[in-house]
Design an enzyme around this catalytic site. Structure first.
Site, PDB file in Angstrom:
ATOM      1  N   GLY A  62      26.096  25.751 -34.997  1.00 16.00           N
ATOM      2  CA  GLY A  62      25.938  26.945 -35.977  1.00 16.00           C
ATOM      3  C   GLY A  62      24.713  27.290 -36.814  1.00 16.00           C
ATOM      4  O   GLY A  62      24.400  27.803 -37.541  1.00 16.00           O
ATOM      5  N   ASP A  63      23.852  26.106 -36.636  1.00 16.18           N
ATOM      6  CA  ASP A  63      22.555  26.099 -37.448  1.00 16.18           C
ATOM      7  C   ASP A  63      21.571  25.184 -36.821  1.00 16.18           C
ATOM      8  O   ASP A  63      20.831  24.230 -37.261  1.00 16.18           O
ATOM      9  CB  ASP A  63      22.876  25.291 -38.875  1.00 16.18           C
ATOM     10  N   LEU A  64      21.211  25.501 -35.522  1.00 18.76           N
ATOM     11  CA  LEU A  64      20.281  24.902 -34.798  1.00 18.76           C
ATOM     12  C   LEU A  64      18.906  25.324 -35.453  1.00 18.76           C
ATOM     13  O   LEU A  64      18.693  26.546 -35.194  1.00 18.76           O
ATOM     14  CB  LEU A  64      20.294  25.008 -33.270  1.00 18.76           C
TER      15      LEU A  64
ATOM     16  N   ASN B 230      16.721  20.464 -37.713  1.00 17.39           N
ATOM     17  CA  ASN B 230      17.981  19.773 -37.521  1.00 17.39           C
ATOM     18  C   ASN B 230      17.758  18.999 -35.976  1.00 17.39           C
ATOM     19  O   ASN B 230      18.609  18.507 -35.458  1.00 17.39           O
ATOM     20  CB  ASN B 230      19.076  20.546 -37.371  1.00 17.39           C
TER      21      ASN B 230
ATOM     22  N   THR C 192      20.251  29.813 -39.918  1.00 13.58           N
ATOM     23  CA  THR C 192      18.991  29.898 -41.016  1.00 13.58           C
ATOM     24  C   THR C 192      18.072  31.077 -40.330  1.00 13.58           C
ATOM     25  O   THR C 192      18.414  31.453 -39.195  1.00 13.58           O
ATOM     26  CB  THR C 192      18.180  28.817 -40.773  1.00 13.58           C
TER      27      THR C 192
END
Length: 308
Positions: free
Chosen positions: A91-93, A97, A133
């Site tokens: 969900g937020d690669l 991260n 993002t």
């Protein structure tokens, strides 16, 4: 931090505690009280990919290292999408991260409880709070407000472009995907490459990476390959008997039919991707992590990768 109840928080900690893969940052513990909640992850000495690509004064990441990072991240996503106890969408690669341990092994961080919502199926989206993002976010999510494994694939494609270009996902309010596509379509791939490593890039490998990134960032979800397909394409580039990327793509039903790869391959023989093959095999093993209520980790400043 999170609006989850204590019961939900503990349930999420149980899920995250069961994740075990050499390319995922390990959850070491957590604290839950009326005043605060926090999670403790293993210490990653060499900071993030964002640090390594964009912090001033750092030695540029070599091309071979960038290829290996791409493979490591793909292995982590394959584990989340297919092999952990309850399949997950990250969900937020993004570059911040992707972290590096003391040996400069790339690991995907899994920060944020909202990002650990389970996907019942690889083809069934999950609902949740706003994820992702800017610059990495799947355009389809902006319409449906539902995240799927193909949303992670889109973010992975953007990350591939970052590794090639050495620029952040947002280019002065321009989209990295659109900008790179314009250069690729006008046969100006050499202008995409990070100037710091331009002289050391293998052009055959560059075509492969940019081609995969283009597949990953298709606007239509059905046109994107799965992360398993992506890894299969990378592995089969290491197999001398392999005759074309079309087989890898068509075998999984991707709509692009491998045209991005077969056109280039007609001109030149396949060249294997750089990188240590040890990272190409995915791990389907999981283990239960029994987390203490609180853990204090030592912190030091990130270091540049050794030997570059």
């Amino acid at each position: 931090m999170s609006v989850l109840s204590e019961e939900d928080f503990c349930r999420e900690m149980e899920i995250l505690g069961r994740l075990h893969h050499r390319h995922l940052v390990t959850l070491r513990g957590f604290c839950s009280s009326r005043q605060e909640r926090f999670m403790i992850y293993e210490f990653m000495e060499n900071g993030s990919l964002k640090d390594q690509l964009y912090s001033s004064g750092r030695t540029p990441l070599p091309w071979k290292t960038r290829i290996q990072i791409a493979i490591d991240v793909a292995n982590a996503l394959e584990y989340l999408h297919y092999y952990c106890d309850n399949t997950l969408c990250h969900g937020d690669l993004r570059s911040s991260n992707v972290l590096f341990d003391k040996n400069f092994l790339a690991k995907v961080a899994y920060f944020g409880l909202e990002h650990s919502t389970r996907c019942a199926s690889r083809h069934v989206p999950h609902n949740g709070n706003a994820l992702g993002t800017s610059g990495y976010l799947d355009p389809e999510y902006m319409v449906t407000k539902m995240m799927t494994d193909k949303s992670d694939v889109y973010s992975y494609g953007v990350l591939l472009l970052e590794l090639v270009v050495g620029k952040q996902a947002s280019l002065n309010h321009r989209n990295l995907v659109q900008w790179s596509q314009e250069l690729a379509d006008s046969f100006r791939l050499s202008e995409l490459v990070d100037p710091a490593i331009a002289d050391a890039v293998d052009l055959e490998q560059l075509h492969v990476v940019v081609g995969i990134a283009k597949l990953c960032t298709q606007r239509e979800v059905k046109e994107r390959p799965s992360i398993k397909q992506i890894l299969r394409m990378l592995r089969e580039r290491l197999d001398p008997s392999y005759t074309g990327f079309a087989k890898a793509v068509q075998g999984e039903g991707c709509h692009d039919d491998g045209r991005l790869f077969t056109e280039k391959q007609q001109e030149n023989e396949v060249i294997a991707l750089s990188g240590d093959a040890r990272c190409l095999q995915s791990s389907s093993s999981t283990s239960r992590s029994y987390c203490s209520r609180s853990i204090l980790l030592e912190c030091n400043s990130p270091q540049s990768p050794h030997g570059i």
